[in-house]
Write an enzyme that holds these catalytic residues in place. Structure first.
Site, PDB file in Angstrom:
ATOM      1  N   ASN A   1       0.877  -1.170   0.000  1.00  0.00           N
ATOM      2  CA  ASN A   1       0.000   0.000   0.000  1.00  0.00           C
ATOM      3  C   ASN A   1       0.912   1.217   0.000  1.00  0.00           C
ATOM      4  O   ASN A   1       1.522   1.537   1.018  1.00  0.00           O
ATOM      5  CB  ASN A   1      -0.895  -0.015   1.258  1.00  0.00           C
ATOM      6  CG  ASN A   1      -1.774   1.223   1.349  1.00  0.00           C
ATOM      7  OD1 ASN A   1      -1.822   2.030   0.419  1.00  0.00           O
ATOM      8  ND2 ASN A   1      -2.457   1.377   2.465  1.00  0.00           N
TER       9      ASN A   1
ATOM     10  N   LYS B   1       0.095   4.248  -0.240  1.00  0.00           N
ATOM     11  CA  LYS B   1      -0.542   5.446   0.325  1.00  0.00           C
ATOM     12  C   LYS B   1      -0.248   6.629  -0.610  1.00  0.00           C
ATOM     13  O   LYS B   1      -0.193   6.430  -1.822  1.00  0.00           O
ATOM     14  CB  LYS B   1      -0.077   5.660   1.765  1.00  0.00           C
ATOM     15  CG  LYS B   1      -0.249   4.376   2.602  1.00  0.00           C
ATOM     16  CD  LYS B   1       0.051   4.533   4.057  1.00  0.00           C
ATOM     17  CE  LYS B   1      -0.175   3.196   4.774  1.00  0.00           C
ATOM     18  NZ  LYS B   1       0.054   3.264   6.207  1.00  0.00           N
TER      19      LYS B   1
ATOM     20  N   HIS C   1      -9.435   1.362   5.227  1.00  0.00           N
ATOM     21  CA  HIS C   1      -8.148   1.577   5.903  1.00  0.00           C
ATOM     22  C   HIS C   1      -8.362   2.539   7.075  1.00  0.00           C
ATOM     23  O   HIS C   1      -9.146   3.476   6.975  1.00  0.00           O
ATOM     24  CB  HIS C   1      -7.124   2.141   4.915  1.00  0.00           C
ATOM     25  CG  HIS C   1      -5.736   2.071   5.457  1.00  0.00           C
ATOM     26  ND1 HIS C   1      -5.273   2.964   6.407  1.00  0.00           N
ATOM     27  CD2 HIS C   1      -4.724   1.195   5.232  1.00  0.00           C
ATOM     28  CE1 HIS C   1      -4.035   2.624   6.723  1.00  0.00           C
ATOM     29  NE2 HIS C   1      -3.677   1.567   6.031  1.00  0.00           N
TER      30      HIS C   1
ATOM     31  N   GLU D   1      -6.665   4.917   8.163  1.00  0.00           N
ATOM     32  CA  GLU D   1      -6.412   6.337   7.856  1.00  0.00           C
ATOM     33  C   GLU D   1      -7.649   6.968   7.228  1.00  0.00           C
ATOM     34  O   GLU D   1      -7.969   8.125   7.470  1.00  0.00           O
ATOM     35  CB  GLU D   1      -5.189   6.445   6.928  1.00  0.00           C
ATOM     36  CG  GLU D   1      -3.904   6.119   7.686  1.00  0.00           C
ATOM     37  CD  GLU D   1      -2.778   5.572   6.839  1.00  0.00           C
ATOM     38  OE1 GLU D   1      -2.849   5.633   5.595  1.00  0.00           O
ATOM     39  OE2 GLU D   1      -1.807   5.058   7.437  1.00  0.00           O
TER      40      GLU D   1
ATOM     41  N   GLU E   1      -5.195  -4.763  10.634  1.00  0.00           N
ATOM     42  CA  GLU E   1      -4.154  -3.757  10.823  1.00  0.00           C
ATOM     43  C   GLU E   1      -4.403  -3.001  12.126  1.00  0.00           C
ATOM     44  O   GLU E   1      -5.174  -2.029  12.141  1.00  0.00           O
ATOM     45  CB  GLU E   1      -4.159  -2.758   9.662  1.00  0.00           C
ATOM     46  CG  GLU E   1      -3.925  -3.369   8.305  1.00  0.00           C
ATOM     47  CD  GLU E   1      -3.375  -2.340   7.317  1.00  0.00           C
ATOM     48  OE1 GLU E   1      -2.299  -2.596   6.778  1.00  0.00           O
ATOM     49  OE2 GLU E   1      -4.006  -1.292   7.120  1.00  0.00           O
TER      50      GLU E   1
ATOM     51  N   GLY F   1       2.831   2.313  10.748  1.00  0.00           N
ATOM     52  CA  GLY F   1       3.794   3.397  10.572  1.00  0.00           C
ATOM     53  C   GLY F   1       4.510   3.795  11.854  1.00  0.00           C
ATOM     54  O   GLY F   1       5.174   4.828  11.899  1.00  0.00           O
TER      55      GLY F   1
ATOM     56  N   SER G   1       3.708  -2.112  10.359  1.00  0.00           N
ATOM     57  CA  SER G   1       5.159  -2.214  10.561  1.00  0.00           C
ATOM     58  C   SER G   1       5.698  -3.603  10.248  1.00  0.00           C
ATOM     59  O   SER G   1       6.628  -4.095  10.900  1.00  0.00           O
ATOM     60  CB  SER G   1       5.553  -1.786  11.988  1.00  0.00           C
ATOM     61  OG  SER G   1       5.176  -0.441  12.203  1.00  0.00           O
TER      62      SER G   1
END
Ligand code: 13P
Length: 253
Positions: free
Chosen positions: A8, A10, A93, A95, A165, A171, A211
């Protein structure tokens, strides 16, 4: 059973860099098999990348419209993606859930839009740090899964990939331990089995994201219910991404 490692990107890379990444992956893919490889690319590149993607690499969008055609400025629909040769999209996701209004209901509509067009829906779920510290991780992920996946029909489930996730691992460099991840993956598999039966549930790829990198991929992918990964930072550089893929027990040269 499906084994999948998906990148991904992003909001990263310019077009030239995306093309270079594809070229490097094409070379690598020519001598490796056993794991499905996907990449979620920024929307402006999708049509071009889907056309140049080597065999064995599926190009995904990172979002899709919850609506159909019409007056929805800035949105793109599942059938538009399909018409460009895009394989599917990442949806839900964290985010997008946190910052772009992807509620459980919208994520459900997006999953339905994709599978309705015969496209892959890489459905993301996962708890925040606060939710984990309160011991609510299973409750949260079950709610997310129930809203968007558990009410699909059996045929549609064939086109769903689940990505667990944990938000606190994305991240941050802080990976879930393989035991923590397996515990959640096992729970997800169990909820899928309760709804669709053991056989169908066993066929669904459940990916870990957060991660995941070359140094911890093998440990994570070695767990019974972890069928691969959804990779952010370590998917930007093809060498790192190949290092993650190398950690998959079913990868063959
Ligand atoms: P990182 O691998 O950078 O933690 O990101 C994971 C992710 O969000 C993939 O969708």
């Amino acid at each position: 059973m499906r084994n999948i490692v998906a990148g991904n990107w992003k909001s990263n890379k310019l077009m030239g860099e995306a093309r270079e990444w594809m070229d490097e992956m094409a070379e690598w893919l020519a001598s490796h098999e056993g794991v499905e490889v996907m990449v979620g690319a920024p929307a402006p590149y999708l049509s071009v990348l889907a056309n140049v993607a080597p065999e064995g690499l599926q190009v995904l969008a990172q979002n899709v419209s919850a609506e159909g055609h019409g007056a929805h400025t800035g949105e793109f629909t599942a059938d538009m993606l399909k018409s460009c040769g895009v394989a599917g999209a990442i949806v839900g996701h964290s985010e997008r859930r946190a910052r772009y209004g992807d509620t459980d209901d919208r994520v459900k509509a997006k999953v339905r839009a994709l599978v309705g067009e015969g496209l892959q829906a890489v459905f993301c779920c996962g708890e925040t740090l606060e939710e984990r510290e309160a011991g609510h991780q299973e409750q949260v992920v079950h709610r997310q899964l129930k809203a968007a996946v558990l009410d699909l029909d059996e045929d549609a489930l064939n086109r769903v990939v689940v990505a667990y996730e944990p938000v606190w691992a994305i991240g941050t460099g802080k990976t879930a331990t393989s035991a923590q991840a397996q515990e959640m993956h096992g729970a997800i598999r169990g909820w899928l089995a309760d709804r669709f039966g053991d056989e169908k549930a066993a066929d669904v790829a459940i990916l870990y994201g957060g991660s995941c990198k070359p140094s911890n991929a093998a440990e994570l992918f070695g767990k019974a219910d972890i069928n691969g990964g959804l990779i952010g930072g370590a998917a930007l550089n093809p060498v790192d991404f190949q290092g993650v893929l190398a950690g998959h027990p079913d990868l063959k040269r």
